[in-house]
Every structure is written in C-alpha cells, then in structure tokens.
Design a protein around this motif. Structure first.
Motif, PDB file in Angstrom:
ATOM      1  N   ALA A 213      10.309   1.845 -11.616  1.00  0.00           N
ATOM      2  CA  ALA A 213      10.660   1.342 -10.277  1.00  0.00           C
ATOM      3  C   ALA A 213      11.999   1.913  -9.820  1.00  0.00           C
ATOM      4  CB  ALA A 213      10.716  -0.189 -10.303  1.00  0.00           C
ATOM      5  N   LEU A 214      12.943   2.020 -10.756  1.00  0.00           N
ATOM      6  CA  LEU A 214      14.241   2.611 -10.408  1.00  0.00           C
ATOM      7  C   LEU A 214      14.066   4.045  -9.910  1.00  0.00           C
ATOM      8  CD1 LEU A 214      17.354   2.917 -10.475  1.00  0.00           C
ATOM      9  CD2 LEU A 214      17.156   3.392 -12.929  1.00  0.00           C
ATOM     10  N   ARG A 215      13.275   4.822 -10.633  1.00  0.00           N
ATOM     11  CA  ARG A 215      13.075   6.216 -10.251  1.00  0.00           C
ATOM     12  C   ARG A 215      12.321   6.314  -8.918  1.00  0.00           C
ATOM     13  NH1 ARG A 215      11.232  10.293 -14.816  1.00  0.00           N
ATOM     14  NH2 ARG A 215      13.499  10.389 -15.041  1.00  0.00           N
ATOM     15  N   LEU A 216      11.307   5.458  -8.729  1.00  0.00           N
ATOM     16  CA  LEU A 216      10.514   5.527  -7.505  1.00  0.00           C
ATOM     17  C   LEU A 216      11.324   5.090  -6.289  1.00  0.00           C
ATOM     18  CD1 LEU A 216       7.562   6.126  -6.535  1.00  0.00           C
ATOM     19  CD2 LEU A 216       7.185   3.654  -6.645  1.00  0.00           C
ATOM     20  N   MET A 217      12.133   4.026  -6.453  1.00  0.00           N
ATOM     21  CA  MET A 217      12.895   3.501  -5.325  1.00  0.00           C
ATOM     22  C   MET A 217      14.190   4.276  -5.098  1.00  0.00           C
ATOM     23  SD  MET A 217      10.911   1.137  -4.290  1.00  0.00           S
ATOM     24  CE  MET A 217      11.976   0.436  -3.040  1.00  0.00           C
ATOM     25  N   GLY A 218      14.650   5.004  -6.129  1.00  0.00           N
ATOM     26  CA  GLY A 218      15.869   5.789  -5.986  1.00  0.00           C
ATOM     27  C   GLY A 218      17.140   5.019  -6.250  1.00  0.00           C
ATOM     28  N   GLU A 219      17.052   3.706  -6.490  1.00  0.00           N
ATOM     29  CA  GLU A 219      18.228   2.889  -6.780  1.00  0.00           C
ATOM     30  C   GLU A 219      17.797   1.613  -7.497  1.00  0.00           C
ATOM     31  OE1 GLU A 219      20.148   1.158  -3.389  1.00  0.00           O
ATOM     32  OE2 GLU A 219      18.299   1.164  -2.194  1.00  0.00           O
ATOM     33  N   ALA A 220      18.743   0.952  -8.148  1.00  0.00           N
ATOM     34  CA  ALA A 220      18.446  -0.244  -8.927  1.00  0.00           C
ATOM     35  C   ALA A 220      18.400  -1.502  -8.069  1.00  0.00           C
ATOM     36  CB  ALA A 220      19.492  -0.415 -10.034  1.00  0.00           C
ATOM     37  N   ARG A 221      19.042  -1.469  -6.907  1.00  0.00           N
ATOM     38  CA  ARG A 221      19.239  -2.689  -6.131  1.00  0.00           C
ATOM     39  C   ARG A 221      17.953  -3.428  -5.770  1.00  0.00           C
ATOM     40  NH1 ARG A 221      20.050  -3.182  -0.608  1.00  0.00           N
ATOM     41  NH2 ARG A 221      20.140  -0.916  -0.489  1.00  0.00           N
ATOM     42  N   PRO A 222      16.858  -2.768  -5.361  1.00  0.00           N
ATOM     43  CA  PRO A 222      15.662  -3.540  -4.970  1.00  0.00           C
ATOM     44  C   PRO A 222      15.098  -4.402  -6.098  1.00  0.00           C
ATOM     45  CG  PRO A 222      15.534  -1.309  -4.111  1.00  0.00           C
ATOM     46  CD  PRO A 222      16.701  -1.340  -5.036  1.00  0.00           C
ATOM     47  N   LEU A 223      14.851  -3.800  -7.278  1.00  0.00           N
ATOM     48  CA  LEU A 223      14.271  -4.576  -8.376  1.00  0.00           C
ATOM     49  C   LEU A 223      15.291  -5.520  -8.988  1.00  0.00           C
ATOM     50  CD1 LEU A 223      11.878  -5.251 -10.147  1.00  0.00           C
ATOM     51  CD2 LEU A 223      12.492  -3.341 -11.636  1.00  0.00           C
ATOM     52  N   ALA A 224      16.534  -5.074  -9.137  1.00  0.00           N
ATOM     53  CA  ALA A 224      17.569  -5.937  -9.705  1.00  0.00           C
ATOM     54  C   ALA A 224      17.764  -7.170  -8.828  1.00  0.00           C
ATOM     55  CB  ALA A 224      18.885  -5.166  -9.848  1.00  0.00           C
ATOM     56  N   GLY A 225      17.789  -6.971  -7.524  1.00  0.00           N
ATOM     57  CA  GLY A 225      17.927  -8.113  -6.616  1.00  0.00           C
ATOM     58  C   GLY A 225      16.752  -9.060  -6.716  1.00  0.00           C
TER      59      GLY A 225
ATOM     60  N   GLU B 285      13.263  -5.728  -1.802  1.00  0.00           N
ATOM     61  CA  GLU B 285      13.048  -6.384  -3.103  1.00  0.00           C
ATOM     62  C   GLU B 285      11.567  -6.449  -3.442  1.00  0.00           C
ATOM     63  OE1 GLU B 285      16.977  -9.321  -2.948  1.00  0.00           O
ATOM     64  OE2 GLU B 285      15.025  -9.999  -2.192  1.00  0.00           O
ATOM     65  N   LEU B 286      10.734  -6.755  -2.440  1.00  0.00           N
ATOM     66  CA  LEU B 286       9.287  -6.790  -2.689  1.00  0.00           C
ATOM     67  C   LEU B 286       8.775  -5.405  -3.065  1.00  0.00           C
ATOM     68  CD1 LEU B 286       6.697  -8.444  -2.686  1.00  0.00           C
ATOM     69  CD2 LEU B 286       6.431  -7.919  -0.246  1.00  0.00           C
ATOM     70  N   ALA B 287       9.323  -4.379  -2.432  1.00  0.00           N
ATOM     71  CA  ALA B 287       8.933  -3.006  -2.790  1.00  0.00           C
ATOM     72  C   ALA B 287       9.304  -2.711  -4.242  1.00  0.00           C
ATOM     73  CB  ALA B 287       9.609  -2.012  -1.846  1.00  0.00           C
TER      74      ALA B 287
ATOM     75  N   GLU C 218       0.832  -1.213   0.000  1.00  0.00           N
ATOM     76  CA  GLU C 218       0.000   0.000   0.000  1.00  0.00           C
ATOM     77  C   GLU C 218       0.860   1.252   0.000  1.00  0.00           C
ATOM     78  OE1 GLU C 218      -3.991  -1.719   2.291  1.00  0.00           O
ATOM     79  OE2 GLU C 218      -2.389  -0.708   3.431  1.00  0.00           O
ATOM     80  N   SER C 219       1.970   1.219   0.747  1.00  0.00           N
ATOM     81  CA  SER C 219       2.858   2.380   0.819  1.00  0.00           C
ATOM     82  C   SER C 219       3.496   2.679  -0.539  1.00  0.00           C
ATOM     83  CB  SER C 219       3.954   2.124   1.864  1.00  0.00           C
ATOM     84  OG  SER C 219       4.919   3.141   1.836  1.00  0.00           O
ATOM     85  N   VAL C 220       3.959   1.620  -1.227  1.00  0.00           N
ATOM     86  CA  VAL C 220       4.593   1.812  -2.531  1.00  0.00           C
ATOM     87  C   VAL C 220       3.569   2.315  -3.549  1.00  0.00           C
ATOM     88  CG1 VAL C 220       5.754   0.653  -4.453  1.00  0.00           C
ATOM     89  CG2 VAL C 220       6.384   0.104  -2.095  1.00  0.00           C
ATOM     90  N   LEU C 221       2.375   1.740  -3.555  1.00  0.00           N
ATOM     91  CA  LEU C 221       1.332   2.168  -4.484  1.00  0.00           C
ATOM     92  C   LEU C 221       0.949   3.618  -4.238  1.00  0.00           C
ATOM     93  CD1 LEU C 221      -0.959  -1.016  -4.496  1.00  0.00           C
ATOM     94  CD2 LEU C 221       0.541  -0.240  -6.344  1.00  0.00           C
ATOM     95  N   ALA C 222       0.886   4.014  -2.970  1.00  0.00           N
ATOM     96  CA  ALA C 222       0.544   5.402  -2.644  1.00  0.00           C
ATOM     97  C   ALA C 222       1.615   6.358  -3.150  1.00  0.00           C
ATOM     98  CB  ALA C 222       0.358   5.559  -1.135  1.00  0.00           C
TER      99      ALA C 222
END
Length: 618
Positions: free
Chosen positions: A383-395, A279-281, A227-231
């Motif tokens: 996702a990169l722009r929203l999370m600020g880094e590549a590591r969460p999605l890449a991982g 990673e889930l985020a 919910e936090s990420v979607l918001a």
C-alpha cells in the motif's frame, strides 16, 4: 478474535471426536441438570468478573490501558467457557448420553453438530455476560441481543469447512460404497482433504457472502475509489461488498477468495464512514496487496502443509503417546486408565488425541502466526508503494485504533500492533529499500518452511516405515499387563499373554513361570497347554527341555483344539522324543488343518520332518 475462535473450535471438536465414553456415572437427567448448573455457575462467574473489571475501570486507579485489560478479561472468560464445556462432555457424561440417541449414534454429522451447538451455547453465554464491558471499553452501541446475534453470525463460518467435510464423509459412501474404506486410509484421507481445500478455496467466499448477508456496494464515490485503487494494483475482484456484520459497526475490511470470479472486497459501513478518501484508498491498497503477493494462496498451502505434516508424523506422535502410556502403566491408576476400567477410563481416548491437537495449535500459533503477521506487513508495504506515501494507511490504522477503543501498542499473535505497523511504514517511506529487504526475508522464511516441512515429513514417514519405537509399544503392553496381573494374579489369560511375550523376547525362565501358572490356572485351555508344550520342546536351554511332558501336553492340546499351530507343536514334541514318523504325520496334519497365515512356515516344517523321517539310522 476470529482466528482465536478457530483455535478454540478446533480444540472443542478434537475433545468431542477423540473422547470415547466409558460406562456413564450419571443418568441422563442427572447429566442434564449438572450441565445446566455448571452453565449457571459460569454465567454468574462471568458477570461478577465483568462487574469487577468495570468497577476498576471507573475507580480512582484504572488500568493504564483499558482496552488491553478488557481483552484480557474477555479472553479469560472464553478459555473458562471452553474448559467448562470439556468438563461437561467428560465428567458429566454429556457425550455419552447424547451419543446414545438413535439418530446421533448413526451419524458423524449429527454427533458433531451436538458439539457445535454446545460450543455456540457457551459462546453466547460469554458474549451476553461481557456485553457491558464491550459497550464501555470498545464503544459498542449495540443492544445485548444485537451484539450476541452479530457475533454468532460473524463466527459461524468457522464451522463451515468442518460441516462440509463431515457431510461429505457421511454421504459419499452412500453413493460410492468403496469410498468408505478408501477415506479411512491415510493416503485416501490426505487426497480427500487436499481436494476439499481446493474446492473450499473457490466456493467458501461465496458461502460466506450469503451467510453474512453482504450486498454490492452501491454506485458512487466509494465504489469508484475502490475500483480505481484495485485497477492501479492490477487486482480483479468479483464484487465490492458492504460488510454488515454487527449492523455494519465493525471497523474492518477484508478480501476473500483466490479465484477472481469469487473474490470479494469487503468494506464495513462504519469503516467507510470513518475514513477520509485517502485513508480508505490506503485500506483498499492494503487488501489488494494480499492478492498481489498471493497471500491467500499461501494460506491454502499452509493448511495442506499441516495435513501432510500430521499424516507424516502420525507414527512419531503415536510413539510419544505410547511412551507416556508406558509411564502411566507403572501405576495402578494408570493401568486402570489404560484399560478403561475406572470411571475416568474414557479420558485415555482424549489423551491419545493430545499430540495432534498440540501440533495443530503450535502450527497455527507459531508457524502460520509468523507468516500472517509478516504477510500483513508486506500488504502494508505494498500500500505504501502504491499510494506513494505512508500517510493514507497509517492514518487509517491510527483512526481504527482510536475509534474502536483497541490498544495501539499491543500486538496479537496474527497481527503486529498498530504502533509497530505505523512505525515500519514511516521507516520504509524514508528508506524504500526496506520493502525489498522484507520481501527477501519472507522468501527465505518460506524456503526454510518448505525445507523443514519436507525434512520433518520425510523423517516421520521413515520412522513409521522402519518401525522405530516398536520396542516401546511392546514394553508398554507388558508393563500394563504386569500391573493388572499384580491386581489379579489368578488371571490365566494375563499369565498366558505374558508367558508368550517373554518366550518371544528370549526370556525362557520368565516364560516358564508365567506359562506354568497359566496351565495350572486353566488346565483345560488348549492355548495354555500348547504354549507350555512348545517351551518344553524347543527351549534353547537344554536343561529346560522336558520331552515326555512336552508330548503329553501337546497331545492333550491337540485333542481339545486340533488347530494348525497346535499340530505343529505336537510335531516338535514327537521329534524331541525321537519319534520322527509321528512328527512327520503331525506336520502333515498341521497343513491339512488349513492354516490361513504363515503357510510357507508350515510347508518348511513339513519338508524338514520329511527329511528327518527319511534319513537312514543305525
């Protein structure tokens, strides 16, 4: 694999719907036994192929990429199953006998459901045979029964849109009788499909949710994180759901729906269990990227684009079929195939559907495939722009590839490989301008797609309006008739048809040869007599005119069949013989006979003969 199943299902249904069986060569029981034998043979072949692959994987020199090899084997067996099903439908007369059942013969829905049942039977056979390979290569811990049932539940929604279409087509005319003719028209069919796509866009996610048995994700850290990420992404969903397909062991996530109330974020329990919170985020941010960039709406527009393209290219595709048929008509086998006289005659009905099937496969594979791959990349970059880094999605991507046994470096037609996706994420992290560059490239590609769609559709519609290729169609008919006449030179109807067409083409010598033969073979046929009389009375070559013979033939034809066009021939014969009053009387009789077509022509003929009859003569 779901996208590949969509293409396979479309191919199977195209063959089933297009095939028009000729006289069955097998009896009902023979057809059933032959089909059962082929199923058994397919099962044995699939089992042997799987055992050989497992042996090679466990041997001293295994493939460098076991996952890639496993997927190749599974794909080969699926292709073999579809080919075997098509063979059963056509060669073993399976459709001919199933379609002869009373209820099936009267319902498009029931007829199609027979094909659906056969298709899923073949799929179940392949899934059952390949289960040991899935278990070893892709670390699938399910029993064979659980795996087959899970796959069937996962793939079944592919059928839902087709089922809804045929049900509506069957039921709508019952409540609205005029709808049947309207739906059979090109524009009516296009409007119906456009309305259907719009309705499915809203309600399909809800149907799939029910079918897959998805439940709301329970309150807790996972739900709060999603919910936090979607918001943060500014994306609204109707629910966050647990995706229980294959007992929840599928490592995947997805987002369905264009309407916020019926839009669902799907998370499989296995994926949530394997991912760290970061990673889930990253995964949730990727799914939100599809909504943010309106990819789901774009997919609907792509489907509508295909319907428009198929409608606009109907005439050019038919022309292509006619040109191929023209070539076929040059052979005795091809002439028989076109006429449907031999045991494979029904094959020509499948041949007619090939251009549309080819267009659909090419459109999905290359046009939509290109945009699907790049939409996935755009969602990664979001996702990169929203999370600020590549590591969460890449991982997350690397972990999914590792845990599922999938190859990291082999792309599919609708996804870049994990290695390619991770590499782009890392480059874009260092060079943020790549994100905007990719977005501009996609906009350019979409603009080019729209321009090509409009241009190609416009040319297709213009070709039908201007009648391009009508000569090809005529030559195909003539060539087929000539080949059949070579096999049976005493066919008066063929002689007559070829004579009339030659006369229309201005080849009077050829027309005389065929029409003379038709009148000789069928001396009591008024049409043969009339056509020969018309040629003798109106030939452009004066040396070919035979006034007395034209009049005799026309009189006999009128005596046998006093139809308007035959009276008109008699009027021309009288005119050629200088009997203008008799020509006028015959022309009046032509109009009195009540022509239903070309009434203006008969009126002009009457005015012409009235003028000739009233002219003063020395």
């Amino acid at each position: 694999m779901l996208f590949s199943q969509i293409i396979a299902f479309i191919l199977v249904m195209a063959v089933w719907e297009a095939y028009r069986p000729s006289q069955p060569q097998f009896g009902p029981w023979e057809s059933a036994l032959a089909s059962a034998a082929l199923l058994l043979l397919l099962w044995v072949a699939a089992r042997l192929r799987v055992l050989m692959t497992l042996g090679r994987l466990a041997g001293p020199r295994p493939p460098a990429d076991p996952a890639k090899r496993g997927r190749q084997v599974i794909t080969e067996l699926h292709v073999l199953a579809v080919a075997a099903l098509a063979f059963m439908i056509i060669a073993f007369d399976l459709k001919a006998h199933l379609s002869s059942l009373p209820l099936v013969a009267s319902s498009e829905t029931l007829s199609g459901l027979c094909a659906v049942a056969l298709y899923f039977l073949m799929l179940a056979l392949v899934w059952s045979a390949t289960h040991p390979l899935e278990k070893v290569v892709f670390q699938n811990g399910l029993s064979r029964g659980q795996f087959v049932w899970g796959q069937m539940r996962f793939v079944a929604p592919v059928v839902f849109p087709w089922l809804a279409v045929v049900l509506l087509r069957d039921l709508l005319p019952l409540f609205w009788p005029a709808a049947g003719a309207w739906l059979d028209s090109g524009p009516g069919d296009l409007v119906f499909l456009a309305a259907f796509v719009a309705l499915m866009a809203v309600f399909f996610p809800w149907l799939v949710r029910l079918w897959w048995g998805c439940r709301d994700w329970p309150p807790g850290p996972v739900r709060e994180l999603a919910e936090s990420v979607l918001a943060r992404a500014g994306v609204k969903v109707g629910a966050i759901l647990s995706w229980p397909i294959l007992r929840g062991r599928l490592l995947t996530a997805g987002i369905l729906g264009v309407a916020p109330r019926f839009r669902y974020l799907l998370l499989s329990p296995a994926l949530v269990e394997a991912m760290s919170p970061q990673e889930l985020a990253g995964v949730v941010a990727h799914e939100a990227g599809h909504v943010h960039h309106r990819h789901l709406v774009s997919y609907l527009l792509f489907f509508l684009g295909f319907f428009i393209l198929a409608y606009a290219l109907a005439w050019p595709m038919a022309l292509g079929v006619q040109m191929a048929a023209l070539w076929l008509a040059g052979t005795s086998w091809g002439a028989g195939l076109l006429a449907g006289d031999n045991p494979g005659g029904g094959l020509f009905s499948v041949f007619l559907a090939l251009p549309l099937v080819a267009l659909l496969v090419l459109y999905l594979r290359f046009v939509m495939g290109y945009f699907m791959r790049n939409f996935e990349r755009q969602a990664d970059l979001f996702a990169l722009r929203l999370m600020g880094e590549a590591r969460p999605l890449a991982g997350a991507l690397e972990k999914v590839a590792q845990l599922s046994g999938e190859t990291r470096d082999v792309p599919s037609w609708h996804h870049f490989s994990v290695g390619q996706r991770v590499a782009v994420l890392l480059r874009a992290q260092d060079r943020p301008e790549l994100i905007e560059a990719h977005a501009r490239g996609l906009k350019t590609a979409l603009a080019a797609y729209l321009a090509l769609l409009i241009g190609v559709s416009g040319l297709g519609l213009a070709s039908g309006h201007w009648g391009w290729g009508e000569g090809v169609q005529r030559r195909m008919v003539v060539r087929a008739m000539e080949n059949r006449l070579a096999m049976d030179p005493h066919d008066a109807a063929l002689q007559l048809g070829l004579g009339i067409m030659a006369m229309e083409d201005g080849d009077e010598s050829k027309a005389l040869r065929h029409l003379g033969a038709a009148a000789e073979l069928a001396p009591q046929d008024p049409e043969a007599l009339n056509s020969l009389a018309w040629l003798y009375a109106t030939a452009k070559d004066p040396a070919m005119r035979r006034p007395a013979l034209a009049l005799a033939l026309a009189l006999e034809a009128v005596r046998r069949s006093p139809l308007p066009h035959i009276w008109d021939t008699l009027a021309e014969a009288y005119y050629l013989n200088g009997q203008y009053q008799m020509a006028l009387a015959a022309s009046r009789s032509a109009l009195q006979a009540g022509p239903r077509q070309r009434v203006e022509y008969f009126q002009r003929q009457l005015a012409r003969f009235e003028k000739l009859a009233n002219e003063p003569r020395p």
